[in-house]
Scaffold this motif. Structure first.
Motif: not given
Length: 181
Positions: A102-106
């Motif tokens: 996943a990337s970012g806040d996830a």
């Protein structure tokens, strides 16, 4: 990866996993999204002092990871048949690895509950020019762009730690003072 792709196993997956080794902290390792055991099994094989945990939500894949660890003689690997979003260890991990999960806040939401207070996230991504894949509340300690043999694609490796740069510098200064005091 199908049978026709087996010749790419070493350059694309084993070498890719081994690139993380110098960035992994000694102690407890959690490999989020291990799938076929990459990079977790490779890191545990290369560094027997690591205590690797590989959560896998699909029972079939978890059984494969248990069999692979047994066949490789890896007493330092624990496979957990469970979803990393719901499963929690008794204590945080020194290093959490995430490869194309996943990337970012996830990614931050998935990893943060598993990190020890001073633990790091070592994440692998396709190379990007911006920092949109960095989770809120995490600070970049190291950034490495690389290419793999026989593969024109570019990749990015990030070492991240929770907290702002100022918070981390302050905590490191306090730890340094305790070590010399």
């Amino acid at each position: 990866m199908g049978r026709a792709d087996i010749h790419r196993l070493v350059p694309r997956h084993i070498v890719d996993a081994l690139l993380l080794l110098p960035l992994v902290r000694p102690g407890r390792l959690l490999d989020i999204g291990s799938g076929a055991g990459l990079p977790g099994l490779v890191l545990a094989l290369a560094s027997p002092a690591l205590a690797g945990t590989l959560p896998e939500r699909m029972a079939r894949r978890a059984r494969l990871l248990v069999l692979a660890a047994r066949e490789l003689g890896l007493d330092n690997v624990t496979v957990v048949n469970g979803d990393a979003l719901r499963w929690r260890a008794a204590q945080g991990f020194d290093t959490v690895t995430a490869r194309a999960v996943a990337s970012g806040d996830a990614l931050g939401e998935l990893v943060a509950p598993h990190l020890a207070d001073d633990g790091v996230l070592v994440a692998q991504f396709g190379a990007r020019q911006d920092d949109s894949h960095i989770p809120s509340g995490f600070h970049v300690l190291d950034r490495r762009d690389y290419r793999l043999p026989d593969n024109p694609a570019a990749y990015r490796l990030l070492v991240l730690r929770r907290g702002s740069e100022r918070d981390l510098a302050s905590a490191d200064a306090r730890a340094e003072g305790r070590a010399h005091g």
